[in-house]
Design an enzyme around this catalytic site. Structure first.
Site, PDB file in Angstrom:
ATOM      1  N   ARG A  77     -29.757  46.580   8.062  1.00  0.00           N
ATOM      2  CA  ARG A  77     -28.991  45.791   7.103  1.00  0.00           C
ATOM      3  C   ARG A  77     -27.574  45.508   7.590  1.00  0.00           C
ATOM      4  O   ARG A  77     -26.681  45.244   6.800  1.00  0.00           O
ATOM      5  CB  ARG A  77     -28.941  46.501   5.755  1.00  0.00           C
TER       6      ARG A  77
ATOM      7  N   LYS B  83     -22.461  44.498   6.346  1.00  0.00           N
ATOM      8  CA  LYS B  83     -23.470  45.484   5.989  1.00  0.00           C
ATOM      9  C   LYS B  83     -23.959  45.194   4.577  1.00  0.00           C
ATOM     10  O   LYS B  83     -23.179  45.235   3.623  1.00  0.00           O
ATOM     11  CB  LYS B  83     -22.889  46.893   6.058  1.00  0.00           C
TER      12      LYS B  83
ATOM     13  N   ASP C 182     -28.542  57.697  16.463  1.00  0.00           N
ATOM     14  CA  ASP C 182     -28.301  56.288  16.178  1.00  0.00           C
ATOM     15  C   ASP C 182     -27.072  56.100  15.312  1.00  0.00           C
ATOM     16  O   ASP C 182     -26.651  54.958  15.072  1.00  0.00           O
ATOM     17  CB  ASP C 182     -29.525  55.654  15.501  1.00  0.00           C
TER      18      ASP C 182
END
Length: 511
Positions: free
Chosen positions: A65, A85, A232
């Protein structure tokens, strides 16, 4: 988006990008940073990356997103990537909608800017925009989804490159792509890492090791807990990135995590953050290895983390206690005993260190009583006689150590107040701002942003923003909740339920 509306923007980030207040308050600004139109030169894209989540390889992930709008060249020549975002689906959204809600967007916006002004390396936030649409979210993951107002936050950083951006290409055995992404990280754009071409990508690892160590030292200094340190979610530049289930320590507890999905193993608890950062950096080194093919050079590079962390943490610890330098022979036991005391007494970490600066360790023994009173005032549990004795013993050792430096009391106080903030983004403050924003009142978001711009200053008239949350005799140790004190009601969020108690001034623990 149906009807974008600006909630807030950061004047400092705007100025860095060459945007004026007039620009930020314009309809055009709102449309661009709601994702409804592109400004000239914008070329949006989402990134693909992999990652280890909770210690296990998760395979391909990616910007589910987050959408990069492009790279802006600032008036001073520096480059900054702008990223939305919550603007919708990307090729990596999988089954998700790619949207975000006002609640999480305000939390990220305020925390990004708060961390920057605390001196913690972080991505920044330019704006929060309401979309005028609703998003279905199960806030407490209890099978009771609700409609929430949608919002988009614009994040800003020199780069959003993560450890996982390297890991995914190594996992695919795509060495050409791995070489390209490594070569992008040159000294002009990524200060501190140095040129990292394929010939010596171990230099990139060394730079990231050092920057990450410094970042985590700052986290520990201010009591910040990231909550989800997957690879990540680790920036190659040592920036705090992805403000999800974060939190600040209230009572000092090295085992605390704000991530409910991590409650069982507590992998990402406060006290474990340095260890996890190193573990993640080892995974980065593993991803780089196919191009370097020299395990020894990477192993040598990994030692940079422990060396940097130890040196930075020693200097930081000394400053937090008002000492001019850290003496391992004298101070390791002193600090260890203090942390055990703070944990046993369930002491508010932020308030303790800030108010310790107001005590005079060079004064007569009367200060010892003041110390115990300060400790009791800032603890979430009554002090037993044994803890009082331990507190008196520790303060005596601390006074002796402070007097050994023959320092100036005012210089000591200034040294401590420069590293021990008075104002941090406590969870209940963020929740208060969210509650009001969901009713269309953005005033507290703006005021909080202003307070958090000067976290080390006294700011007369704003002392209420430095208060801890105390919930009667049971305190926060028995009730896992966030207390939002309103003018006419207490709103208690506990175990996924929200109850308003008009007129009540005592809270009875649930369950």
């Amino acid at each position: 988006m149906k009807s974008p509306r600006l909630v807030a923007y950061s004047p400092e980030v705007a100025a860095e990008l060459g945007l004026s207040d007039q620009d930020c308050l314009s309809e055009d600004f709102c449309r661009v940073f709601a994702g409804n139109r592109l400004a000239a030169g914008m070329q949006p894209f989402a990134m693909c990356y992999g990652g280890h989540q909770f210690g296990h390889w998760a395979g391909q992930l990616g910007d589910g997103r987050a959408i990069n709008l492009g790279e802006a060249v600032c008036p001073d020549g520096r480059r900054r990537t702008l990223q939305l975002k919550g603007a919708g689906r990307t090729p990596y959204s999988r089954s998700a909608d790619g949207l975000a809600v006002l609640r999480s967007s305000i939390r990220e916006f305020l925390c990004s800017e708060a961390m920057h002004h605390l001196g913690v390396p972080t991505t920044r936030a330019l704006s929060v925009v309401l979309t005028g649409e609703t998003v279905v979210r199960d806030m407490f993951y209890d099978g009771n989804p609700q409609l929430e107002p949608g919002a988009i936050v614009c994040r800003v950083a020199p780069s959003f490159t993560r450890f996982g951006n390297f890991q995914i290409f190594t996992a695919r055995d795509d060495l050409d792509a791995l070489k390209k992404i490594g070569g992008l990280h040159d000294s002009q754009r990524f200060s501190g890492i140095g040129r990292a071409g394929a010939a010596d990508l171990s230099a990139l690892v060394r730079g990231s090791l050092s920057l990450t160590a410094e970042m985590v030292v700052h986290w520990q200094r201010v009591g910040f807990v990231h909550g989800v340190m997957n690879t990540d979610n680790m920036s190659i530049l040592g920036l705090t990135i992805d403000y999800g289930p974060y939190g600040w320590l209230e009572n000092y507890d090295p085992d605390w995590t704000p991530n409910t999905t991590d409650a069982q193993g507590r992998r990402y608890r406060f006290g474990n953050q340095p260890k996890i950062a190193y573990w993640n950096l080892v995974q980065l080194a593993n991803a780089i290895y196919p191009l370097v093919m020299r395990a020894e050079s990477l192993q040598q590079a990994l030692s940079v983390f422990s060396e940097t962390f130890a040196a930075e943490w020693s200097a930081t610890t000394a400053a937090k206690l008002g000492l001019s330098r850290f003496d391992p022979d004298k101070d390791e036991a002193l600090v260890g005993d203090l942390l055990q005391l703070l944990q046993a007494a369930e002491t508010d970490m932020t308030l303790f260190y800030r108010q310790l600066a107001d005590l005079d360790p060079y004064a007569p023994a009367g200060s010892a009583a003041d110390f115990v009173a300060m400790l009791e005032r800032n603890s979430y549990a009554p002090l037993a006689a044994e803890l009082r004795d331990r507190a008196l013993a520790w303060f005596g050792q601390y006074c002796s150590r402070s007097r050994s430096e023959a320092g100036d009391p005012e210089a000591r106080r200034q040294r401590m107040n420069a590293v021990n903030p008075k104002y941090v983004l406590r969870n209940y403050l963020a929740q208060l701002a969210i509650d009001q924003a969901e009713q269309g009142d953005f005033g507290l978001v703006a005021e909080l942003l202003d307070v958090l711009r000067n976290p080390y200053s006294e700011q007369p008239g704003r002392e209420r923003f430095a208060r801890s949350v105390r919930i009667g005799p049971n305190s926060g140790r028995d009730v896992r909740c966030c207390l939002a004190v309103l003018d006419r009601a207490f709103t208690v969020f506990c175990s996924g339920y929200c109850t308003e108690l008009p007129g009540w001034h005592t809270i009875v623990p649930f369950g």
